[in-house]
Design a protein around this motif. Structure first.
Motif, PDB file in Angstrom:
ATOM      1  N   PRO A  21       0.988  -1.330   0.075  1.00 27.71           N
ATOM      2  CA  PRO A  21      -0.064   0.047   0.073  1.00 27.71           C
ATOM      3  C   PRO A  21       0.669   1.463   0.067  1.00 27.71           C
ATOM      4  O   PRO A  21       0.455   2.411  -0.736  1.00 27.71           O
ATOM      5  CB  PRO A  21      -0.642   0.130   1.406  1.00 27.71           C
ATOM      6  CG  PRO A  21      -0.830  -1.493   1.427  1.00 27.71           C
ATOM      7  CD  PRO A  21       0.736  -2.028   1.188  1.00 27.71           C
ATOM      8  N   ARG A  22       1.889   1.285   0.523  1.00 25.57           N
ATOM      9  CA  ARG A  22       2.867   2.352   0.770  1.00 25.57           C
ATOM     10  C   ARG A  22       3.484   2.569  -0.690  1.00 25.57           C
ATOM     11  O   ARG A  22       3.580   3.648  -1.194  1.00 25.57           O
ATOM     12  CB  ARG A  22       3.961   2.122   1.946  1.00 25.57           C
ATOM     13  CG  ARG A  22       3.324   2.252   3.271  1.00 25.57           C
ATOM     14  CD  ARG A  22       2.906   3.323   3.997  1.00 25.57           C
ATOM     15  NE  ARG A  22       2.471   3.324   5.032  1.00 25.57           N
ATOM     16  CZ  ARG A  22       1.435   3.649   5.862  1.00 25.57           C
ATOM     17  NH1 ARG A  22       0.663   4.334   5.066  1.00 25.57           N
ATOM     18  NH2 ARG A  22       1.179   3.476   6.985  1.00 25.57           N
ATOM     19  N   LEU A  23       3.918   1.428  -1.220  1.00 29.52           N
ATOM     20  CA  LEU A  23       4.515   1.638  -2.566  1.00 29.52           C
ATOM     21  C   LEU A  23       3.436   2.109  -3.473  1.00 29.52           C
ATOM     22  O   LEU A  23       3.606   2.873  -4.415  1.00 29.52           O
ATOM     23  CB  LEU A  23       4.990   0.243  -3.014  1.00 29.52           C
ATOM     24  CG  LEU A  23       6.250  -0.069  -2.603  1.00 29.52           C
ATOM     25  CD1 LEU A  23       6.620  -1.534  -2.827  1.00 29.52           C
ATOM     26  CD2 LEU A  23       7.439   0.552  -3.110  1.00 29.52           C
ATOM     27  N   TYR A  24       2.195   1.596  -3.477  1.00 32.77           N
ATOM     28  CA  TYR A  24       1.239   1.984  -4.534  1.00 32.77           C
ATOM     29  C   TYR A  24       1.051   3.707  -4.179  1.00 32.77           C
ATOM     30  O   TYR A  24       0.853   4.239  -5.317  1.00 32.77           O
ATOM     31  CB  TYR A  24       0.060   1.438  -3.844  1.00 32.77           C
ATOM     32  CG  TYR A  24      -1.236   1.646  -4.643  1.00 32.77           C
ATOM     33  CD1 TYR A  24      -1.670   0.805  -5.738  1.00 32.77           C
ATOM     34  CD2 TYR A  24      -2.108   2.658  -4.785  1.00 32.77           C
ATOM     35  CE1 TYR A  24      -2.627   1.239  -6.552  1.00 32.77           C
ATOM     36  CE2 TYR A  24      -3.103   3.113  -5.512  1.00 32.77           C
ATOM     37  CZ  TYR A  24      -3.297   2.233  -6.542  1.00 32.77           C
ATOM     38  OH  TYR A  24      -4.477   2.410  -7.388  1.00 32.77           O
ATOM     39  N   GLN A  25       0.967   4.109  -3.066  1.00 32.03           N
ATOM     40  CA  GLN A  25       1.041   5.612  -2.997  1.00 32.03           C
ATOM     41  C   GLN A  25       1.953   6.291  -3.559  1.00 32.03           C
ATOM     42  O   GLN A  25       1.882   7.327  -4.099  1.00 32.03           O
ATOM     43  CB  GLN A  25       0.837   5.825  -1.250  1.00 32.03           C
ATOM     44  CG  GLN A  25      -0.480   5.518  -0.670  1.00 32.03           C
ATOM     45  CD  GLN A  25      -0.373   5.486   0.666  1.00 32.03           C
ATOM     46  OE1 GLN A  25       0.623   5.951   1.348  1.00 32.03           O
ATOM     47  NE2 GLN A  25      -1.800   5.494   1.538  1.00 32.03           N
ATOM     48  N   LEU A  35       2.894  -1.175 -10.522  1.00 28.26           N
ATOM     49  CA  LEU A  35       4.000  -1.799 -10.129  1.00 28.26           C
ATOM     50  C   LEU A  35       4.275  -2.099  -8.965  1.00 28.26           C
ATOM     51  O   LEU A  35       5.216  -2.636  -8.470  1.00 28.26           O
ATOM     52  CB  LEU A  35       5.329  -0.853 -10.586  1.00 28.26           C
ATOM     53  CG  LEU A  35       5.419  -0.313 -11.997  1.00 28.26           C
ATOM     54  CD1 LEU A  35       6.619   0.549 -12.387  1.00 28.26           C
ATOM     55  CD2 LEU A  35       5.641  -1.636 -12.938  1.00 28.26           C
ATOM     56  N   ALA A  36       3.364  -1.671  -7.927  1.00 28.44           N
ATOM     57  CA  ALA A  36       3.748  -1.877  -6.476  1.00 28.44           C
ATOM     58  C   ALA A  36       3.964  -3.239  -6.086  1.00 28.44           C
ATOM     59  O   ALA A  36       4.939  -3.713  -5.437  1.00 28.44           O
ATOM     60  CB  ALA A  36       2.530  -1.409  -5.606  1.00 28.44           C
ATOM     61  N   PRO A  37       3.193  -4.552  -6.549  1.00 25.46           N
ATOM     62  CA  PRO A  37       3.415  -5.859  -6.158  1.00 25.46           C
ATOM     63  C   PRO A  37       4.789  -6.266  -6.845  1.00 25.46           C
ATOM     64  O   PRO A  37       5.513  -6.941  -6.162  1.00 25.46           O
ATOM     65  CB  PRO A  37       2.252  -6.583  -6.797  1.00 25.46           C
ATOM     66  CG  PRO A  37       1.181  -5.561  -6.913  1.00 25.46           C
ATOM     67  CD  PRO A  37       1.986  -4.339  -7.120  1.00 25.46           C
ATOM     68  N   ALA A  38       5.026  -6.010  -8.047  1.00 26.78           N
ATOM     69  CA  ALA A  38       6.394  -6.424  -8.710  1.00 26.78           C
ATOM     70  C   ALA A  38       7.523  -5.773  -7.869  1.00 26.78           C
ATOM     71  O   ALA A  38       8.591  -6.325  -7.819  1.00 26.78           O
ATOM     72  CB  ALA A  38       6.238  -6.023 -10.295  1.00 26.78           C
ATOM     73  N   PHE A  39       7.347  -4.499  -7.737  1.00 26.86           N
ATOM     74  CA  PHE A  39       8.489  -3.858  -6.904  1.00 26.86           C
ATOM     75  C   PHE A  39       8.741  -4.458  -5.565  1.00 26.86           C
ATOM     76  O   PHE A  39       9.847  -4.541  -5.084  1.00 26.86           O
ATOM     77  CB  PHE A  39       8.188  -2.084  -6.902  1.00 26.86           C
ATOM     78  CG  PHE A  39       9.329  -1.600  -6.645  1.00 26.86           C
ATOM     79  CD1 PHE A  39      10.171  -1.022  -7.732  1.00 26.86           C
ATOM     80  CD2 PHE A  39       9.900  -1.318  -5.586  1.00 26.86           C
ATOM     81  CE1 PHE A  39      11.527  -0.428  -7.593  1.00 26.86           C
ATOM     82  CE2 PHE A  39      11.237  -0.616  -5.289  1.00 26.86           C
ATOM     83  CZ  PHE A  39      11.926  -0.244  -6.376  1.00 26.86           C
ATOM     84  N   ASP A  40       7.576  -4.433  -4.845  1.00 29.83           N
ATOM     85  CA  ASP A  40       7.816  -5.405  -3.718  1.00 29.83           C
ATOM     86  C   ASP A  40       8.299  -6.728  -3.690  1.00 29.83           C
ATOM     87  O   ASP A  40       9.435  -7.039  -2.898  1.00 29.83           O
ATOM     88  CB  ASP A  40       6.279  -5.393  -2.842  1.00 29.83           C
ATOM     89  CG  ASP A  40       6.346  -6.214  -1.517  1.00 29.83           C
ATOM     90  OD1 ASP A  40       7.327  -5.988  -0.818  1.00 29.83           O
ATOM     91  OD2 ASP A  40       5.396  -6.831  -1.224  1.00 29.83           O
ATOM     92  N   SER A  41       8.027  -7.622  -4.494  1.00 34.09           N
ATOM     93  CA  SER A  41       8.727  -8.593  -4.829  1.00 34.09           C
ATOM     94  C   SER A  41      10.253  -8.506  -5.269  1.00 34.09           C
ATOM     95  O   SER A  41      11.003  -9.184  -4.698  1.00 34.09           O
ATOM     96  CB  SER A  41       8.167  -9.557  -6.101  1.00 34.09           C
ATOM     97  OG  SER A  41       6.941  -9.887  -5.836  1.00 34.09           O
ATOM     98  N   LEU A  42      10.703  -7.734  -6.153  1.00 30.02           N
ATOM     99  CA  LEU A  42      11.961  -7.257  -6.318  1.00 30.02           C
ATOM    100  C   LEU A  42      12.749  -6.887  -5.255  1.00 30.02           C
ATOM    101  O   LEU A  42      13.868  -7.657  -5.014  1.00 30.02           O
ATOM    102  CB  LEU A  42      11.971  -6.256  -7.552  1.00 30.02           C
ATOM    103  CG  LEU A  42      13.394  -5.711  -7.695  1.00 30.02           C
ATOM    104  CD1 LEU A  42      14.401  -6.926  -8.547  1.00 30.02           C
ATOM    105  CD2 LEU A  42      13.428  -4.679  -8.800  1.00 30.02           C
ATOM    106  N   MET A  43      12.300  -6.233  -4.417  1.00 31.41           N
ATOM    107  CA  MET A  43      12.977  -5.428  -3.420  1.00 31.41           C
ATOM    108  C   MET A  43      13.236  -6.790  -2.230  1.00 31.41           C
ATOM    109  O   MET A  43      14.331  -7.040  -1.749  1.00 31.41           O
ATOM    110  CB  MET A  43      12.312  -4.430  -2.713  1.00 31.41           C
ATOM    111  CG  MET A  43      12.049  -3.445  -3.529  1.00 31.41           C
ATOM    112  SD  MET A  43      13.729  -2.896  -4.091  1.00 31.41           S
ATOM    113  CE  MET A  43      14.635  -2.306  -2.314  1.00 31.41           C
ATOM    114  N   THR A  44      12.257  -7.846  -2.298  1.00 32.92           N
ATOM    115  CA  THR A  44      12.350  -8.796  -1.237  1.00 32.92           C
ATOM    116  C   THR A  44      13.314  -9.601  -1.785  1.00 32.92           C
ATOM    117  O   THR A  44      14.207 -10.338  -0.800  1.00 32.92           O
ATOM    118  CB  THR A  44      10.814  -9.424  -1.004  1.00 32.92           C
ATOM    119  OG1 THR A  44       9.851  -8.761  -0.598  1.00 32.92           O
ATOM    120  CG2 THR A  44      11.051 -10.724  -0.084  1.00 32.92           C
ATOM    121  N   ILE A  45      13.169 -10.214  -2.947  1.00 35.74           N
ATOM    122  CA  ILE A  45      14.379 -11.016  -3.535  1.00 35.74           C
ATOM    123  C   ILE A  45      15.635 -10.439  -3.620  1.00 35.74           C
ATOM    124  O   ILE A  45      16.661 -10.938  -3.365  1.00 35.74           O
ATOM    125  CB  ILE A  45      13.932 -11.417  -4.985  1.00 35.74           C
ATOM    126  CG1 ILE A  45      12.508 -12.210  -5.017  1.00 35.74           C
ATOM    127  CG2 ILE A  45      15.091 -11.962  -5.693  1.00 35.74           C
ATOM    128  CD1 ILE A  45      12.040 -12.110  -6.556  1.00 35.74           C
TER     129      ILE A  45
END
Length: 119
Positions: A21-25, A35-45
């Motif tokens: 939600p923070r990335l989304y904002q 891109l929020a879900p993809a960016f979250d995944s990238l950062m986690t990986i």
């Protein structure tokens, strides 16, 4: 935009808040909220590959981690030159990098007078 998203993700994680939600904002300011879900995944990986928490910079000064990630986004093949210890880790990181690059390419609107994408 990338540095802002990296720092948003890290701040949310550090504070125990939901990251997407923070990335989304943050990404909504650039009309890239998809891109929020993809960016979250990238950062986690990315963080898992480093085997430590991400270190962010301050103000207009990127950290070494931010610089490495940006460099890998520019050229996903550079991931192997960094910290992946196995072929599986490398494949996962490169896939995440290429996926987000593809999503950015598909979502960024090119101005009508911008001829960068012509043959």
């Amino acid at each position: 935009m990338i540095v802002e998203a990296i720092r948003c993700w890290e701040a949310a994680k550090k504070s125990g808040l939901a990251r997407q939600p923070r990335l989304y904002q943050t990404l909504a300011d650039y009309r890239l909220e998809i891109l929020a879900p993809a960016f979250d995944s990238l950062m986690t990986i990315f963080e898992a590959a480093m085997k430590r928490p991400l270190i962010v910079g301050a103000d207009c000064y990127p950290s070494a981690d931010e610089s490495v990630l940006i460099g890998m986004l520019v050229e996903p093949g550079n991931a192997e030159n960094h910290f992946c210890r196995s072929e599986e880790e490398l494949a996962l990181l490169v896939c995440a990098l290429r996926s987000i690059r593809l999503m950015i390419d598909c979502t960024v609107t090119v101005a009508p007078d911008d001829h960068r994408y012509e043959n």
